[in-house]
Design a protein around this motif. Structure first.
Motif, PDB file in Angstrom:
ATOM      1  N   LEU A 169       0.825  -1.206   0.000  1.00 41.25           N
ATOM      2  CA  LEU A 169       0.000   0.000   0.000  1.00 41.25           C
ATOM      3  C   LEU A 169       0.860   1.257   0.000  1.00 41.25           C
ATOM      4  O   LEU A 169       0.616   2.194  -0.781  1.00 41.25           O
ATOM      5  CB  LEU A 169      -0.919  -0.013   1.219  1.00 41.25           C
ATOM      6  CG  LEU A 169      -1.828   1.219   1.372  1.00 41.25           C
ATOM      7  CD1 LEU A 169      -2.750   1.354   0.166  1.00 41.25           C
ATOM      8  CD2 LEU A 169      -2.635   1.128   2.662  1.00 41.25           C
ATOM      9  N   VAL A 170       1.867   1.289   0.858  1.00 41.49           N
ATOM     10  CA  VAL A 170       2.736   2.465   0.932  1.00 41.49           C
ATOM     11  C   VAL A 170       3.498   2.652  -0.376  1.00 41.49           C
ATOM     12  O   VAL A 170       3.687   3.777  -0.850  1.00 41.49           O
ATOM     13  CB  VAL A 170       3.700   2.333   2.129  1.00 41.49           C
ATOM     14  CG1 VAL A 170       4.719   3.459   2.132  1.00 41.49           C
ATOM     15  CG2 VAL A 170       2.920   2.341   3.436  1.00 41.49           C
ATOM     16  N   SER A 171       3.922   1.561  -0.986  1.00 39.63           N
ATOM     17  CA  SER A 171       4.616   1.636  -2.273  1.00 39.63           C
ATOM     18  C   SER A 171       3.688   2.173  -3.355  1.00 39.63           C
ATOM     19  O   SER A 171       4.091   2.998  -4.193  1.00 39.63           O
ATOM     20  CB  SER A 171       5.148   0.263  -2.677  1.00 39.63           C
ATOM     21  OG  SER A 171       6.057  -0.231  -1.721  1.00 39.63           O
ATOM     22  N   LEU A 172       2.441   1.723  -3.351  1.00 37.89           N
ATOM     23  CA  LEU A 172       1.467   2.185  -4.334  1.00 37.89           C
ATOM     24  C   LEU A 172       1.188   3.670  -4.173  1.00 37.89           C
ATOM     25  O   LEU A 172       1.160   4.422  -5.158  1.00 37.89           O
ATOM     26  CB  LEU A 172       0.172   1.386  -4.199  1.00 37.89           C
ATOM     27  CG  LEU A 172      -0.957   1.771  -5.164  1.00 37.89           C
ATOM     28  CD1 LEU A 172      -0.533   1.539  -6.603  1.00 37.89           C
ATOM     29  CD2 LEU A 172      -2.224   0.975  -4.836  1.00 37.89           C
ATOM     30  N   VAL A 173       0.984   4.100  -2.937  1.00 40.43           N
ATOM     31  CA  VAL A 173       0.755   5.524  -2.679  1.00 40.43           C
ATOM     32  C   VAL A 173       1.964   6.338  -3.137  1.00 40.43           C
ATOM     33  O   VAL A 173       1.822   7.412  -3.734  1.00 40.43           O
ATOM     34  CB  VAL A 173       0.476   5.760  -1.185  1.00 40.43           C
ATOM     35  CG1 VAL A 173       0.484   7.253  -0.861  1.00 40.43           C
ATOM     36  CG2 VAL A 173      -0.857   5.147  -0.790  1.00 40.43           C
ATOM     37  N   ILE A 176       2.081   6.632  -7.033  1.00 40.93           N
ATOM     38  CA  ILE A 176       1.039   7.528  -7.540  1.00 40.93           C
ATOM     39  C   ILE A 176       1.400   8.983  -7.242  1.00 40.93           C
ATOM     40  O   ILE A 176       1.303   9.861  -8.114  1.00 40.93           O
ATOM     41  CB  ILE A 176      -0.328   7.169  -6.933  1.00 40.93           C
ATOM     42  CG1 ILE A 176      -0.795   5.812  -7.450  1.00 40.93           C
ATOM     43  CG2 ILE A 176      -1.364   8.247  -7.263  1.00 40.93           C
ATOM     44  CD1 ILE A 176      -2.051   5.287  -6.784  1.00 40.93           C
ATOM     45  N   THR A 177       1.829   9.237  -6.016  1.00 40.44           N
ATOM     46  CA  THR A 177       2.191  10.599  -5.627  1.00 40.44           C
ATOM     47  C   THR A 177       3.360  11.110  -6.466  1.00 40.44           C
ATOM     48  O   THR A 177       3.349  12.248  -6.953  1.00 40.44           O
ATOM     49  CB  THR A 177       2.553  10.650  -4.139  1.00 40.44           C
ATOM     50  OG1 THR A 177       1.449  10.173  -3.367  1.00 40.44           O
ATOM     51  CG2 THR A 177       2.898  12.073  -3.711  1.00 40.44           C
ATOM     52  N   THR A 178       4.367  10.272  -6.633  1.00 40.07           N
ATOM     53  CA  THR A 178       5.530  10.677  -7.416  1.00 40.07           C
ATOM     54  C   THR A 178       5.153  10.944  -8.863  1.00 40.07           C
ATOM     55  O   THR A 178       5.623  11.908  -9.476  1.00 40.07           O
ATOM     56  CB  THR A 178       6.618   9.593  -7.354  1.00 40.07           C
ATOM     57  OG1 THR A 178       6.945   9.319  -5.988  1.00 40.07           O
ATOM     58  CG2 THR A 178       7.872  10.042  -8.083  1.00 40.07           C
ATOM     59  N   ALA A 179       4.293  10.091  -9.432  1.00 39.36           N
ATOM     60  CA  ALA A 179       3.875  10.277 -10.822  1.00 39.36           C
ATOM     61  C   ALA A 179       3.118  11.586 -11.001  1.00 39.36           C
ATOM     62  O   ALA A 179       3.238  12.252 -12.028  1.00 39.36           O
ATOM     63  CB  ALA A 179       3.016   9.101 -11.271  1.00 39.36           C
ATOM     64  N   GLU A 185      10.944  12.156 -13.052  1.00 40.37           N
ATOM     65  CA  GLU A 185      11.936  11.547 -12.166  1.00 40.37           C
ATOM     66  C   GLU A 185      11.357  10.345 -11.418  1.00 40.37           C
ATOM     67  O   GLU A 185      11.824   9.991 -10.324  1.00 40.37           O
ATOM     68  CB  GLU A 185      12.462  12.578 -11.167  1.00 40.37           C
ATOM     69  CG  GLU A 185      13.317  13.675 -11.800  1.00 40.37           C
ATOM     70  CD  GLU A 185      12.487  14.788 -12.429  1.00 40.37           C
ATOM     71  OE1 GLU A 185      11.391  15.054 -11.919  1.00 40.37           O
ATOM     72  OE2 GLU A 185      12.936  15.372 -13.430  1.00 40.37           O
ATOM     73  N   LEU A 186      10.326   9.723 -11.991  1.00 40.78           N
ATOM     74  CA  LEU A 186       9.621   8.643 -11.302  1.00 40.78           C
ATOM     75  C   LEU A 186      10.541   7.504 -10.896  1.00 40.78           C
ATOM     76  O   LEU A 186      10.497   7.026  -9.767  1.00 40.78           O
ATOM     77  CB  LEU A 186       8.494   8.112 -12.204  1.00 40.78           C
ATOM     78  CG  LEU A 186       7.676   6.936 -11.653  1.00 40.78           C
ATOM     79  CD1 LEU A 186       6.987   7.324 -10.360  1.00 40.78           C
ATOM     80  CD2 LEU A 186       6.651   6.482 -12.685  1.00 40.78           C
ATOM     81  N   THR A 187      11.397   7.052 -11.812  1.00 41.48           N
ATOM     82  CA  THR A 187      12.275   5.917 -11.508  1.00 41.48           C
ATOM     83  C   THR A 187      13.165   6.223 -10.320  1.00 41.48           C
ATOM     84  O   THR A 187      13.264   5.430  -9.374  1.00 41.48           O
ATOM     85  CB  THR A 187      13.142   5.562 -12.726  1.00 41.48           C
ATOM     86  OG1 THR A 187      12.299   5.145 -13.804  1.00 41.48           O
ATOM     87  CG2 THR A 187      14.114   4.440 -12.388  1.00 41.48           C
ATOM     88  N   SER A 188      13.797   7.375 -10.322  1.00 48.73           N
ATOM     89  CA  SER A 188      14.729   7.735  -9.260  1.00 48.73           C
ATOM     90  C   SER A 188      14.032   7.906  -7.919  1.00 48.73           C
ATOM     91  O   SER A 188      14.437   7.334  -6.899  1.00 48.73           O
ATOM     92  CB  SER A 188      15.471   9.017  -9.638  1.00 48.73           C
ATOM     93  OG  SER A 188      16.383   9.377  -8.624  1.00 48.73           O
ATOM     94  N   LEU A 189      12.947   8.685  -7.895  1.00 45.26           N
ATOM     95  CA  LEU A 189      12.289   9.004  -6.627  1.00 45.26           C
ATOM     96  C   LEU A 189      11.549   7.808  -6.051  1.00 45.26           C
ATOM     97  O   LEU A 189      11.593   7.570  -4.841  1.00 45.26           O
ATOM     98  CB  LEU A 189      11.331  10.183  -6.817  1.00 45.26           C
ATOM     99  CG  LEU A 189      11.984  11.525  -7.122  1.00 45.26           C
ATOM    100  CD1 LEU A 189      10.921  12.607  -7.307  1.00 45.26           C
ATOM    101  CD2 LEU A 189      12.942  11.925  -6.008  1.00 45.26           C
ATOM    102  N   TRP A 190      10.861   7.033  -6.906  1.00 46.70           N
ATOM    103  CA  TRP A 190      10.118   5.904  -6.364  1.00 46.70           C
ATOM    104  C   TRP A 190      11.054   4.824  -5.838  1.00 46.70           C
ATOM    105  O   TRP A 190      10.780   4.206  -4.805  1.00 46.70           O
ATOM    106  CB  TRP A 190       9.180   5.311  -7.422  1.00 46.70           C
ATOM    107  CG  TRP A 190       8.289   4.250  -6.846  1.00 46.70           C
ATOM    108  CD1 TRP A 190       7.318   4.409  -5.900  1.00 46.70           C
ATOM    109  CD2 TRP A 190       8.295   2.852  -7.161  1.00 46.70           C
ATOM    110  NE1 TRP A 190       6.718   3.191  -5.621  1.00 46.70           N
ATOM    111  CE2 TRP A 190       7.299   2.234  -6.377  1.00 46.70           C
ATOM    112  CE3 TRP A 190       9.049   2.083  -8.047  1.00 46.70           C
ATOM    113  CZ2 TRP A 190       7.033   0.869  -6.457  1.00 46.70           C
ATOM    114  CZ3 TRP A 190       8.785   0.722  -8.123  1.00 46.70           C
ATOM    115  CH2 TRP A 190       7.790   0.123  -7.328  1.00 46.70           C
TER     116      TRP A 190
END
Length: 214
Positions: A169-173, A176-179, A185-190
């Motif tokens: 759940l935390v990973s999914l949130v 989504i937030t990063t996207a 920078e989705l790959t780096s931040l997530w």
């Protein structure tokens, strides 16, 4: 928080420490993939530290390019292939494991496809607004990203283990937030975000071992 090589190295050391502690609590081969994830996440962040240094000319271009290749192959191809199978192997509930099988097969196929995309075509990386923006030759980005999230977060979300569900759940949130905020920078931040929340995997194994103690 300003992201930098120092931030990646610091996060990598901390998460790798969590990973070592998690592996100490692994008791069977079925637990090995999920048990190794925090350590792998930590090493992944250390690798990105060398990408930063390469972009800034502080290490050789060869080392920077090698770090970029390792980072992208792990993030794009290895994770979707191993994560769903790791959660599948841990699942004792047959009904839930049947739900995980399609996601595990999807993750394997996606990993194979993305491995070709990031090895057959050039991968770009550039520093932008205190993050690293990675670019690949992958078409249908939105569809691939959705399938990636389904493969990497879905099995954890349907797990019968509470702390593994929280990890999903935390990973999914986080993704989504990063996207929504920093899609480039989705790959780096997530990857950094998931590395930091991998403490939930440690908590799963800590609780699991405490339940087994006489």
């Amino acid at each position: 928080m300003c992201f930098s090589p120092e931030a990646d190295f610091a996060a990598g050391v901390v998460v790798a420490g969590v990973g070592v502690e998690t592996l100490r609590r692994v008791r069977s081969r079925r637990e090995l993939i999920v048990g190794a994830l925090p350590l792998l996440f930590g090493i992944h962040q250390l690798v990105e530290g060398f990408i930063w240094l390469g972009l800034r000319g502080q290490v050789s271009q060869g080392l920077g390019d090698a770090a970029k290749g390792v980072y992208i192959v792990y993030a794009h191809a290895v994770l979707p292939a191993i994560v769903p199978f790791g959660f599948l192997l841990l699942e004792p509930d047959r009904r839930r494991s049947r739900l995980m099988w399609p996601m595990a097969c999807l993750g394997l196929l996606l990993g194979i496809y993305l491995l070709r995309q990031v090895t057959a075509y050039p991968v770009g990386a550039q520093e932008r607004a205190r993050c690293i923006d990675y670019t690949t030759h992958t078409p249908n980005d939105a569809l691939i990203a959705s399938l990636y999230v389904l493969a990497t977060c879905g099995p954890a979300l349907v797990s019968s283990r509470r702390y593994l569900r929280w990890f999903g759940l935390v990973s999914l949130v986080g993704v989504i937030t990063t996207a929504l905020v920093r899609v480039d920078e989705l790959t780096s931040l997530w990857c950094l975000y998931v590395a930091m929340v991998s403490v939930l995997i440690l908590e799963h194994f800590r609780r699991q071992r405490s339940y087994e103690s006489p």
